[in-house]
Every structure is written in C-alpha cells, then in structure tokens.
Design a protein around this motif. Structure first.
Motif, PDB file in Angstrom:
ATOM      1  N   PHE A   1      13.106 -97.228  64.743  1.00  0.00           N
ATOM      2  CA  PHE A   1      12.724 -98.039  65.895  1.00  0.00           C
ATOM      3  C   PHE A   1      13.928 -98.307  66.793  1.00  0.00           C
ATOM      4  O   PHE A   1      13.814 -98.343  68.005  1.00  0.00           O
TER       5      PHE A   1
ATOM      6  N   ALA B   1      10.117-104.495  65.112  1.00  0.00           N
ATOM      7  CA  ALA B   1       9.009-104.029  65.939  1.00  0.00           C
ATOM      8  C   ALA B   1       7.837-105.012  65.899  1.00  0.00           C
ATOM      9  O   ALA B   1       7.176-105.259  66.921  1.00  0.00           O
TER      10      ALA B   1
ATOM     11  N   LEU C   1       3.808 -97.705  68.147  1.00  0.00           N
ATOM     12  CA  LEU C   1       4.743 -97.756  67.016  1.00  0.00           C
ATOM     13  C   LEU C   1       4.652 -96.489  66.173  1.00  0.00           C
ATOM     14  O   LEU C   1       5.665 -95.939  65.753  1.00  0.00           O
TER      15      LEU C   1
END
Length: 671
Positions: free
Chosen positions: A138, A321, A331
């Motif tokens: 991420f 996230a 995502l």
C-alpha cells in the motif's frame, strides 16, 4: 528508505558477510530495487526513452536462473506514499536529481542515470508473463518484506541499507553480491547454485563489542535516513565526542557511522541510550526529541500486513489503508498491481510527482501534453465529492490537485483543476465506489472520448493495439513541437517490429511465422544494433517521442482506473527507443524502412491500417510539409520539394496496395 553511507561502509568489511551457495529456497525480492539494478547494470539505453525489449530479455534470464537453482521468488513492490507524506522532502530531492540526470543525458554526458518512463509497468508485465508471484504494497514495502521473509524463513534480496538494521531470521543478500550471471554447479551433484553473500547481523554487532541489536534502529534514526533529519540530533553530534577507535576510514560519513556505533555499544538497550542522547539536547527539546526518536524507531518493526494471506488467498489487509476507508475494489487492484501508485497518491494525497525523461529542457515538460488525460483521472478519483485541498495560504478551490513537474531544470509545484465529467458521464454510477460496476461499454466510451477517437475508427487494427493507436491519434493533435509524418511513421514501424518479434518468438500455433518475416525482422534489428549511443541527439525529436510515452503512460493509468475496458498492450514489444530514433533518421532521408516492411504482406497491411487510422484523426496539415517562402533563386529547389510532397501523398493514398511483387528486393536496402 536508506541509511546515509551505511551500504558503502559495510561493503568495506568482508567480515560482516557469510558466503552462500543459494539454491532450494524461497527468496523475497525488493521489486523496485531489482528493476533499477537490472536496468542500470545491464548497460541498457537511457537516452532514447528505453529499450524495453532488451530489459525484458535481462529480467527473464534473471528469473530463469532462479528457476534453475530451485529458488522460489516472491516480489514485493513499493506502493504510493503513506498518508502522512513524511518523505515528501526526499521525494522532491530525488525528482531534482532525476531532472539533472536527464539534462546530462540530453547533452550527451555520461553523468546521469535515468530509468525509462514505463519501466515499472514493463516489469509488472514480465512478472505476470513468467507467473512470478508479486504484490504491490500500500505504501513503502520494506516492513512488508521483512514480515514475509521472516514468515517464510528465507533471505531478502535488495540493495537497501535499511535491511542491515531489520532483524531478519535468514538474513539479507545484497544485490551487488548476488552473482546470478555466474551460475555454478555443486561438486557432488548436478545441482546449480548462485554464489552470493549474506549480511550477518550477528557479525556486525559482534564487531562492536557484541552490541545489542535492538540498538540498531536508534543508530539508523540518529545517523539519518531518507525521511529523518532531526536538528536536535545534529546538536548531539556537535557536542559528543564519539569513540572512533582505530578507524582507518577516509570517508567522513564512515567515521561518523563507526563512531556512533562504538558509542551506542556501551549501552544495554535503546531506553538507556536515548537518555544519554538527551543529555546533549537543549532542555526545551528533550521531550519532543524523545517522542520523535521512539516514533521513527518503530519504522524498523515488521508490519502487521500478512502477505502470506495475499499470496495464498489474494487478501491484502493494511491498517493504514483501512483508516482511509477506500473502496474495497481499489485496495484489491492496488495490491495486485492493477492500479499504479500514481493513482493512489492522487487519491490519498491530492498530489502527484511527474517523472522527467531525456527531453528538450528548453521546452515545457513533455508531461504537459497528457494534462487533459490526468484531469479526467483526477475527476474520476474525486467521485463527485467536494473535499477541499488545504494550501499554505488557506484553502484552494475545490477539485484541485498538486503536481510536481519540471520547469526548465527546476522542480515546481502547480495547481491542476480536476475535469468535471460532462454529459451522461455525470451520473451517480461514476462514483469511485461503484466505478468497477459501470457497464463495460460506458467505460470504453469514456476512455476513447478522452483520447479523441471512436471504436469504429480503430476497428481495422487488432484489439490489443487499440490503446497505443488511440494514444498516437491523441498525440498527433496535441504534441508541441508538432509531430511530423516521419515521427509517426517511426513509432508505428516500431510497433510493427514488435509484432514481428511476437510472431517469431511467441507464434500462434495456427499461424506459424513465415521465413520472410524472420528476414525482415533481422534487417530491422540491424538498424538498431548499428545505432551508436554516442550519436548526437536531435532534441526536438526526442521531446516529441517523450510526449508520446507520456500520453501512453496516462492512457494506461486511465484504462487501469476504468478496470481495463481495453486490452493492455505488451509494453516489452511496443516501444524500442533506440530503434525508433534510428528509423526516424532513416525516414527523413529515404523510404528504406517502409520498402523493407513491404516484403512482409501481413505486417505491411497492419502498418497501412494504422497509418490510415491516424490520418483520419490527425490535423488536416499533418501529412503535408509546410512550405516556407523562398526566393526566386531557390525556385528549382521549391519545385523539387513540391514533387516530393506529391509523391508522399500518392504513397499514403495507395499504402495498402503498394507493389510487393518482388518482396526480396526490399531487403537489399543499405543499413
């Protein structure tokens, strides 16, 4: 990250390493580090926009070597910047360094190293084609890499000095000691192995009076890394007398590293060491410094992300996230590398960094041409929300994004307004939360309208080339300086050479390659091989080709955000900078490349179809040479030029039916 001077320091101490014969193991690879090293260490082109096919060959050989040694790779790529944006100063500094490198390369100097614009996307395509498991973190990948490596109990392959600090069960193998090009065989069997070295944390700490390894994160923070620079720590260094010992280090950074490690080795744990650091800090800064040191040290703890779950079940769960409450489909796409970090930076930070290429620095950035495409991306990311972007002067207007790009040779920030989607694109179905559920036909229309084409115009061309051809149509209309016919021909000939490469090396069983295609392909390769990297660049031509790559990059990103209504082209075969520049020079002086291609009917027809598709979209004067006023003395030359214009126009009108009776005659062209 990266600790200033540490990698070169440990490299001078052979005793910190253990020799390995690496085989029959898993290995976790720092993906960003790997594609940097593979490109730079393979003497590949950096001046002409990238030789992606040559890079693909190197990368494939690398992973084939791992397979021969029964080494199972897991590649982890960096994602976007974290929400705190704490590395912005470092990111901006690196962007300035890239601008300087690009300038040096554009002047013909050897003082710069610069990756081609699309190298990351190319690398992901290679991993996918080879079925090498990979994940896109991420944000920064270091802590995820540590967690996965410790779970698998296997070494990490990178060249990041931070991994000298992390507590890795199976250690860290620096890429510069990973001799994958020097495959060896075991004496007692036919098994292969890769000679390598493993950095030993135990040997390193033992060198400093068996220092407690938990002190190393404090060392990293105090010495300084990519996003840590505490003024209070500089006060510490100005006051303390570090025990350098019998150091023969000539480098000032190395003296500081050795002195700090010797000093820290006198303390039992980080808490005791921090208290002694604070003795040298001003009283009013003590508590803040303590909190910052402890917070930065946490960066060297393994992450809570379980990449094991991702590689087994495709599930990537990040606390960072979750806090941002992003759409689940976003995502998942980020973790699978289906969406680029550029998009996540824009979504989370409302800020992007645009990469420079080897272009004409006296002109506006090549990225300027793709601004309308980026504005559509930004508009989609806003998803109808009216969130405000804060600035130093208060609040900027809604729908504003920040972009960092070059102006001349400086890095500058600009404010960009996101596009407001018009017409039937304004409906609630284009909310970011449900964008993946929008009908394919609608997503395709939005993509093609952004690029200024329609599906019917692209139909004569194979669907896997629709995106690059649509991008080429967009580029012909907006390039500055204006692209000329030879620029467009050189690009499309390069695309066709890529199709020849695929037909020969990855043939369709139903349509095996014909011998003439192989001969034509080899002749084109000779043009590439005969190109000297020392030749002076025509900067405006380079700038125009850089603009095409910028359009392609943002076209790819928009296509990804729209969940790929168009097939993603094979980037490894789509653009070869060295070849395209050579073809452009040849086309200016003769029609040799086109004559050569005419020997292959199928590929010549593809080329003709692409030419006519672009012609239908291009500005009216695109296929006409501009006539400059000339004196009466040059009347004869003017007549000759007009004759050339007529012949060029006639050739374009009859491209699909050009004579190809004597196919082999075209192969007699001089290189």
């Amino acid at each position: 990250m990266g600790i200033h001077g540490l990698m070169s320091y440990v490299g001078e101490h052979r005793e910190f390493f253990v020799d390995l014969q690496l085989r029959d193991t898993s290995i976790v690879i720092d993906g960003n580090n790997l594609y940097h090293r593979l490109y730079f260490d393979s003497n590949l082109d950096m001046r002409h926009g990238g030789d992606y096919d040559s890079f693909a060959d190197v990368a494939c050989k690398f992973f084939e070597t791992l397979t021969l040694c029964n080494i199972r790779p897991y590649v982890v790529l960096d994602g976007g910047c974290d929400a705190s944006d704490k590395k912005l100063a470092t990111i901006k500094e690196r962007a300035r360094e890239r601008i300087l490198s690009a300038y040096c390369l554009s002047c013909g100097g050897g003082g710069g190293s610069l990756l081609p614009l699309l190298i990351r996307e190319v690398f992901k395509q290679i991993l996918t084609s080879l079925r090498v498991p990979f994940v896109q973190s991420f944000s920064e990948a270091d802590r995820d890499i540590v967690s996965l490596a410790n779970h698998l109990n296997c070494p990490v392959l990178t060249l990041d000095s931070d991994f000298c600090i992390f507590d890795l069960k199976a250690g860290y193998c620096p890429l510069n000691y990973f001799q994958w090009r020097s495959l060896a065989s075991c004496k007692d069997s036919q098994d292969c192995y890769i000679p390598a070295r493993r950095f030993s944390l135990e040997r390193f700490c033992g060198h400093f009076s068996n220092m407690n390894k938990t002190l190393l994160p404090l060392f990293a923070v105090m010495n300084g890394n990519d996003h840590i620079n505490l003024p209070a720590i500089e006060m510490f260094f100005s006051k303390v007398r570090l025990p350098v010992g019998s150091s023969r280090q000539k480098c000032r950074k190395h003296v500081r590293i050795q002195g700090l490690l010797n000093w820290l080795s006198h303390f039992a744990d980080p808490a005791e060491a921090i208290e002694n650091v604070l003795k040298y800090v001003n009283k009013h800064e003590k508590e803040e410094t303590r909190q910052l040191l402890c917070a930065f040290m946490e960066e060297y703890e393994p992450s809570s992300v379980s990449l094991k779950d991702f590689f087994q079940n495709g599930v990537y769960e990040s606390e960072e996230a979750k806090k941002l409450e992003l759409p689940p489909w976003i995502l998942t796409a980020l973790a699978k590398g289906l969406i680029a970090p550029f998009v996540s930076d824009a979504l989370i930070l409302k800020r992007t960094i645009l990469h420079v290429q080897v272009e004409n620095m006296q002109r506006p950035s090549a990225n300027a041409i793709s601004l309308p495409i980026r504005q559509i991306i930004y508009g989609l990311l806003l998803g109808g929300s009216q969130r405000l972007v804060s600035t130093s002067s208060g609040k900027a207007p809604t729908r504003v994004f920040h972009e960092f790009d070059r102006i001349q040779r400086a890095l500058k920030k600009s404010f960009v307004q996101a596009a407001a989607l018009s017409g039937h694109f304004c409906s609630d179905q284009y909310s970011l939360n449900t964008l993946s559920e929008v009908p394919l036909a609608d997503r395709l229309i939005l993509l093609l309208e952004t690029l200024g084409v329609t599906a019917s115009i692209l139909e004569p061309v194979p669907c896997h080339l629709w995106l690059p051809l649509a991008v080429t149509c967009y580029w012909t209309q907006y390039s500055e300086p204006k692209a000329k016919l030879q620029h467009m021909k050189a690009l499309l000939l390069g695309v066709v050479v890529g199709e020849l490469d695929k037909a020969i090396h990855s043939p369709d069983p139903k349509c095996p390659p014909i011998e003439i295609d192989k001969i034509v392909y080899e002749q084109f390769l000779k043009w590439k091989k005969d190109t000297s990297q020392k030749e002076a660049m025509e900067l405006d031509a380079a700038h125009i080709f850089c603009q095409w790559q910028c359009c392609l990059q943002m076209g790819l990103y928009l296509n990804q955000l729209l969940c790929s209504p168009l097939l993603e082209p094979d980037l490894t075969r789509l653009y070869n900078g060295t070849l395209v520049h050579r073809l452009y020079r040849e086309l200016k002086s003769s029609s040799s490349p086109e004559n050569l291609l005419s020997a292959s009917p199928k590929m010549y027809q593809l080329y003709s179809n692409m030419i006519h598709t672009v012609k239908d979209i291009a500005p009216p004067d695109f296929f006409q040479k501009k006539k400059k006023p000339k004196s009466r003395r040059k009347k004869n030359n003017q007549t000759t030029d007009q004759g050339l214009d007529k012949r060029e126009s006639a050739m374009l009108e009859t491209l699909p039916s050009c004579s190809i009776n004597n196919r082999f005659e075209a192969l007699m062209v001089e290189n």
